[in-house]
Design a protein around this motif. Structure first.
Motif, PDB file in Angstrom:
ATOM      1  N   MET A  36     -49.310  93.032  14.985  1.00  0.00           N
ATOM      2  CA  MET A  36     -49.786  93.297  13.632  1.00  0.00           C
ATOM      3  C   MET A  36     -51.221  92.819  13.469  1.00  0.00           C
ATOM      4  O   MET A  36     -52.076  93.526  12.939  1.00  0.00           O
ATOM      5  N   THR A  37     -51.487  91.609  13.925  1.00  0.00           N
ATOM      6  CA  THR A  37     -52.817  91.040  13.751  1.00  0.00           C
ATOM      7  C   THR A  37     -53.869  91.762  14.590  1.00  0.00           C
ATOM      8  O   THR A  37     -55.051  91.711  14.281  1.00  0.00           O
ATOM      9  N   ALA A  38     -53.418  92.443  15.649  1.00  0.00           N
ATOM     10  CA  ALA A  38     -54.347  93.148  16.521  1.00  0.00           C
ATOM     11  C   ALA A  38     -54.612  94.581  16.065  1.00  0.00           C
ATOM     12  O   ALA A  38     -55.364  95.303  16.710  1.00  0.00           O
ATOM     13  N   LEU A  45     -48.663  95.851   7.177  1.00  0.00           N
ATOM     14  CA  LEU A  45     -48.469  94.639   6.379  1.00  0.00           C
ATOM     15  C   LEU A  45     -47.080  94.110   6.703  1.00  0.00           C
ATOM     16  O   LEU A  45     -46.105  94.842   6.621  1.00  0.00           O
ATOM     17  N   GLN A  46     -47.006  92.862   7.064  1.00  0.00           N
ATOM     18  CA  GLN A  46     -45.732  92.274   7.461  1.00  0.00           C
ATOM     19  C   GLN A  46     -45.414  91.063   6.618  1.00  0.00           C
ATOM     20  O   GLN A  46     -46.312  90.331   6.223  1.00  0.00           O
ATOM     21  N   GLY A  47     -44.123  90.865   6.326  1.00  0.00           N
ATOM     22  CA  GLY A  47     -43.785  89.697   5.546  1.00  0.00           C
ATOM     23  C   GLY A  47     -42.298  89.444   5.448  1.00  0.00           C
ATOM     24  O   GLY A  47     -41.506  90.041   6.172  1.00  0.00           O
ATOM     25  N   LEU A  48     -41.932  88.568   4.528  1.00  0.00           N
ATOM     26  CA  LEU A  48     -40.537  88.180   4.330  1.00  0.00           C
ATOM     27  C   LEU A  48     -40.130  88.418   2.886  1.00  0.00           C
ATOM     28  O   LEU A  48     -40.925  88.254   1.975  1.00  0.00           O
ATOM     29  N   ALA A 132     -55.547  91.754   5.689  1.00  0.00           N
ATOM     30  CA  ALA A 132     -56.576  90.872   5.143  1.00  0.00           C
ATOM     31  C   ALA A 132     -56.445  89.463   5.698  1.00  0.00           C
ATOM     32  O   ALA A 132     -57.385  88.688   5.659  1.00  0.00           O
ATOM     33  N   SER A 133     -55.253  89.133   6.228  1.00  0.00           N
ATOM     34  CA  SER A 133     -55.025  87.795   6.754  1.00  0.00           C
ATOM     35  C   SER A 133     -53.905  87.819   7.775  1.00  0.00           C
ATOM     36  O   SER A 133     -53.017  88.661   7.708  1.00  0.00           O
ATOM     37  N   GLN A 134     -53.924  86.893   8.726  1.00  0.00           N
ATOM     38  CA  GLN A 134     -52.834  86.786   9.690  1.00  0.00           C
ATOM     39  C   GLN A 134     -51.649  86.045   9.096  1.00  0.00           C
ATOM     40  O   GLN A 134     -50.523  86.177   9.555  1.00  0.00           O
ATOM     41  N   THR A 135     -51.901  85.249   8.077  1.00  0.00           N
ATOM     42  CA  THR A 135     -50.837  84.490   7.428  1.00  0.00           C
ATOM     43  C   THR A 135     -50.008  85.419   6.550  1.00  0.00           C
ATOM     44  O   THR A 135     -50.544  86.276   5.856  1.00  0.00           O
ATOM     45  N   ILE A 136     -48.705  85.272   6.566  1.00  0.00           N
ATOM     46  CA  ILE A 136     -47.829  86.118   5.764  1.00  0.00           C
ATOM     47  C   ILE A 136     -48.031  85.806   4.280  1.00  0.00           C
ATOM     48  O   ILE A 136     -48.046  84.646   3.868  1.00  0.00           O
ATOM     49  N   VAL A 137     -48.172  86.861   3.485  1.00  0.00           N
ATOM     50  CA  VAL A 137     -48.394  86.714   2.046  1.00  0.00           C
ATOM     51  C   VAL A 137     -47.060  86.797   1.299  1.00  0.00           C
ATOM     52  O   VAL A 137     -46.332  87.758   1.435  1.00  0.00           O
ATOM     53  N   PHE A 138     -46.777  85.791   0.494  1.00  0.00           N
ATOM     54  CA  PHE A 138     -45.535  85.744  -0.263  1.00  0.00           C
ATOM     55  C   PHE A 138     -45.739  86.176  -1.714  1.00  0.00           C
ATOM     56  O   PHE A 138     -44.798  86.562  -2.388  1.00  0.00           O
ATOM     57  N   LYS A 139     -46.950  86.053  -2.180  1.00  0.00           N
ATOM     58  CA  LYS A 139     -47.218  86.324  -3.590  1.00  0.00           C
ATOM     59  C   LYS A 139     -48.661  86.806  -3.734  1.00  0.00           C
ATOM     60  O   LYS A 139     -49.524  86.442  -2.950  1.00  0.00           O
ATOM     61  N   ARG A 173     -50.419  78.361  -1.663  1.00  0.00           N
ATOM     62  CA  ARG A 173     -51.842  78.180  -1.386  1.00  0.00           C
ATOM     63  C   ARG A 173     -52.492  79.524  -1.088  1.00  0.00           C
ATOM     64  O   ARG A 173     -51.842  80.418  -0.551  1.00  0.00           O
ATOM     65  N   LYS A 174     -53.764  79.645  -1.424  1.00  0.00           N
ATOM     66  CA  LYS A 174     -54.464  80.889  -1.148  1.00  0.00           C
ATOM     67  C   LYS A 174     -54.515  81.120   0.357  1.00  0.00           C
ATOM     68  O   LYS A 174     -54.825  80.238   1.126  1.00  0.00           O
ATOM     69  N   SER A 175     -54.210  82.337   0.733  1.00  0.00           N
ATOM     70  CA  SER A 175     -54.126  82.687   2.136  1.00  0.00           C
ATOM     71  C   SER A 175     -55.499  82.959   2.740  1.00  0.00           C
ATOM     72  O   SER A 175     -56.305  83.639   2.141  1.00  0.00           O
ATOM     73  N   PRO A 176     -55.780  82.426   3.939  1.00  0.00           N
ATOM     74  CA  PRO A 176     -57.089  82.655   4.563  1.00  0.00           C
ATOM     75  C   PRO A 176     -57.385  84.141   4.715  1.00  0.00           C
ATOM     76  O   PRO A 176     -56.642  84.865   5.337  1.00  0.00           O
ATOM     77  N   GLY A 177     -58.471  84.592   4.094  1.00  0.00           N
ATOM     78  CA  GLY A 177     -58.875  85.981   4.234  1.00  0.00           C
ATOM     79  C   GLY A 177     -58.169  86.940   3.319  1.00  0.00           C
ATOM     80  O   GLY A 177     -58.366  88.144   3.395  1.00  0.00           O
TER      81      GLY A 177
END
Length: 229
Positions: A36-38, A45-48, A132-139, A173-177
């Motif tokens: 996904m990140t690549a 968009l990936q998440g939980l 927009a970010s490698q970190t999964i966005v929850f909100k 917390r705000k997600s990087p990127g």
């Protein structure tokens, strides 16, 4: 795939434990899979999502995946007539013959294409979270800006606003990127984190493909993948 614990490439295991936030390289934060990140096309968009006792999704209006699948309903399952209920969802491509899209995505294909072709203010903002970010966005939340463009699409009025969408990680917390402007396709890097949902937005004329057992959503030709928690 590259597994950080052994530091070698192995058979795909959906990047466990990277998604769960247990990979030593992620410092406890749930992260998107390596594939996904690549993705240079920024179409995934990936998440939980939270799963209730009945096996269905728990209502979570501010989760980008929940919004795309359950609220805007632009991300659809592939071949819903088979009742397989996959965790990968697609935003039907606009350039494919409609009869074929209905066969692939069911009766909701036409409405999904129309909504994507002339996206609402919120939908346009959420789509900017793709890659927009490698970190999964929850909100996510949208900071509204001024109107910057007005036109006619499909014979109907359509407006674009200079809004900013902000993604947050599982700890709020705000997600990087994950800060991104709705106007244009570029994302503005910041210190934000996204929720657990995956969406693949294929803005090209190609089709998205289901890649993992995790739920997700796609843009015209795009895909979203989601995981329960």
């Amino acid at each position: 795939m590259f597994r950080s614990t052994t530091r070698v490439s192995e058979k795909c295991i959906a990047c466990y434990p990277r998604i769960e936030g247990k990979d030593p390289l992620t410092e406890g934060e749930p992260m998107e899979t390596r594939c996904m990140t690549a993705c240079v096309g920024k179409i995934r968009l990936q998440g939980l999502v939270r799963i209730g006792e009945d096996g269905g999704w728990v209502e979570d209006r501010s989760n980008p995946l929940y919004y795309l699948v359950k609220v805007a309903k632009v991300a659809l399952p592939l071949y819903p007539q088979f009742g397989t209920e996959p965790n990968g969802y697609y935003i039907p491509p606009r350039w494919v013959p409609r009869p074929y899209l209905r066969q692939m995505f069911g009766p909701g294909a036409d409405a999904a294409v129309e909504k994507y072709t002339r996206p609402s203010r919120e939908l346009l903002a959420v789509l900017q979270l793709f890659r927009a970010s490698q970190t999964i966005v929850f909100k996510y939340e949208i900071v509204e800006g001024k109107k910057v463009f007005e036109s006619t699409v499909g014979g109907k009025k359509w407006e674009m606003f200079n809004d900013t969408v902000v993604g947050y990680d599982k700890n709020g917390r705000k997600s990087p990127g994950s800060w991104s402007k709705s106007r244009g396709s570029s994302a503005r890097r910041s210190t934000t984190t996204r929720s657990e949902g995956r969406i693949r937005d294929e803005r090209s004329r190609g089709h998205g493909q289901i890649e993992s057992p995790q739920p997700g959503v796609f843009v015209p030709g795009a895909r979203v993948i989601v995981s329960g928690r």
